[in-house]
Design an enzyme around this catalytic site. Sequence first.
Site, PDB file in Angstrom:
ATOM      1  N   HIS A 118       0.920  -1.097  -0.015  1.00 51.88           N
ATOM      2  CA  HIS A 118      -0.130   0.131  -0.064  1.00 51.88           C
ATOM      3  C   HIS A 118       0.989   1.318   0.124  1.00 51.88           C
ATOM      4  O   HIS A 118       0.375   2.500  -0.082  1.00 51.88           O
ATOM      5  CB  HIS A 118      -1.053   0.012   1.378  1.00 51.88           C
ATOM      6  CG  HIS A 118      -0.324   0.099   2.521  1.00 51.88           C
ATOM      7  ND1 HIS A 118      -0.133  -0.828   3.641  1.00 51.88           N
ATOM      8  CD2 HIS A 118      -0.024   1.592   3.023  1.00 51.88           C
ATOM      9  CE1 HIS A 118       0.454  -0.167   4.440  1.00 51.88           C
ATOM     10  NE2 HIS A 118       0.356   1.334   4.353  1.00 51.88           N
ATOM     11  N   ASP A 148       0.504  -7.862   1.553  1.00 53.86           N
ATOM     12  CA  ASP A 148       0.717  -6.402   1.668  1.00 53.86           C
ATOM     13  C   ASP A 148       2.258  -6.190   1.762  1.00 53.86           C
ATOM     14  O   ASP A 148       2.985  -5.336   2.377  1.00 53.86           O
ATOM     15  CB  ASP A 148       0.229  -5.512   2.784  1.00 53.86           C
ATOM     16  CG  ASP A 148       0.152  -4.208   2.801  1.00 53.86           C
ATOM     17  OD1 ASP A 148       0.381  -3.492   1.514  1.00 53.86           O
ATOM     18  OD2 ASP A 148      -0.149  -3.410   3.655  1.00 53.86           O
ATOM     19  N   SER A 222       4.633   2.655   7.701  1.00 58.21           N
ATOM     20  CA  SER A 222       4.442   1.606   7.306  1.00 58.21           C
ATOM     21  C   SER A 222       5.527   0.996   6.197  1.00 58.21           C
ATOM     22  O   SER A 222       6.025   1.930   5.357  1.00 58.21           O
ATOM     23  CB  SER A 222       3.084   1.798   6.186  1.00 58.21           C
ATOM     24  OG  SER A 222       2.098   1.933   7.046  1.00 58.21           O
TER      25      SER A 222
END
Length: 459
Positions: A118, A148, A222
């Site tokens: 993402h 992911d 992230s």
Amino acid sequence: MKKAAGLFLVALLAGAVTLGAYKLFFDQPTYRFIGTDDQSSFVPTRAGVANNSGADFTIAAQKTVHAVVHVKNVTAGNSGSGGLLDFWYGNQARQRPQVGTGSGVIISPDGYIVTNNHVIDKSVQLQVTLNNNKIYEAEIIGADPNTDIALLKIDAEEDLPYLAFGNSDQAQIGEWVLAVGNPFNLTSTVTAGIISAKARSLSRVRNQSFIQTDAAVNPGNSGGALVNTNGDLIGINTAITSQTGSYVGYSFAVPSNIAKKVVEDLMEFGNVQKGLLGISAPRLNTTRAIELGLNEIEGVYVSTVEEESGADEAGLQEGDIIKGVDEIQVRKFEELTGYLASKRPGDQIEVSLEREGKVLNLPVTLKKASYVDINSLGLRVKNLTQSDRKTFGVSKGVKVVAIARNQRESFLNKVIVEVNDEPIRNIEDANRIMSGLSQYELRSITFINKDGDRERLIQ
């Protein structure tokens, strides 16, 4: 009257003494300093209580900070306002670049970087900033939305500091960990916490297995590193649970064993190779599960065994309770799927299970996925088993085993044999042919039902 006045004076004096003591000893002012730069969002605060646990994070931090990078993702945004340009040229006439940021971890000296899918999704340009502020253009080697995880590559002039993958299966609940990210392009930032839980699932649809920690992770972290006190990379920070979008106490990381396997698959095959056991487990916390006592079982209850799967060939049966895999204890379904996510088709595992009070250890060879999701049609199709071939009277095709909510139920349990007059032999054909069709392109799909009748649908 004099007695009442005296009591009033005493009460007044006592109140004054109490108020003065509170102001003197307890009511200390709390100061909040905001920088003079109006754009700054940083607020200096008092230092918290020192950690007296005895854990030393300095070595782990020194090993990690230079291997964590800042990732800048430029995407083609859309600022269409419905004006005349939009009417004539569509939204493309008013596209504006949008910038997203995240973190990444260098995993090899020649510039391979692992991050979250993402973080790099829909990018038209990717830039990576090292901890020494050098900036490089990055290339996407591959990505896997299901886990992911994404793999990037930069070309640096010299060998880069990097982190090697550790063994996330050996991580323990209560163990100290560091979350290292580069969220604001201010060089790497380190926060500390403990592993709160393992094999956490964040979705009822995907039984993915996460490491849960209470190390502070915020947007921009992230793709950063989760390391133990030895500096071993045991996870890739991925998500937080929050109603505000900011950290409120829990964060989640993809275990390193899963991330490592995904990265190796992307480098070698260009996609993720899934080794499937071939069993399904009932959904817990339902009325039926509670009535059968399945919620109280420590292990994975086998509700179905897929025909011609590794589990089927090894002799697993409905009603078996899986207790462990390769000497690793399994208490819930997410622990099983988390371990299997680190395996490939052809790998052999040993399944420890309980059957009618007896403990059995069965060797199982994992197989390649026999199904594929055709998102353009909202269908999940699988290769035909020997039983399917006999039932439908065909030797080739794919069987529809699941449908999206908006799709016709009449598609279920039928075999697709042709799309636009092209024969469909297996799921590879189905994926290749249907993925090449435009969303608005007319499709002619030929089905065969259990009576052997052909049905043609034009979409």
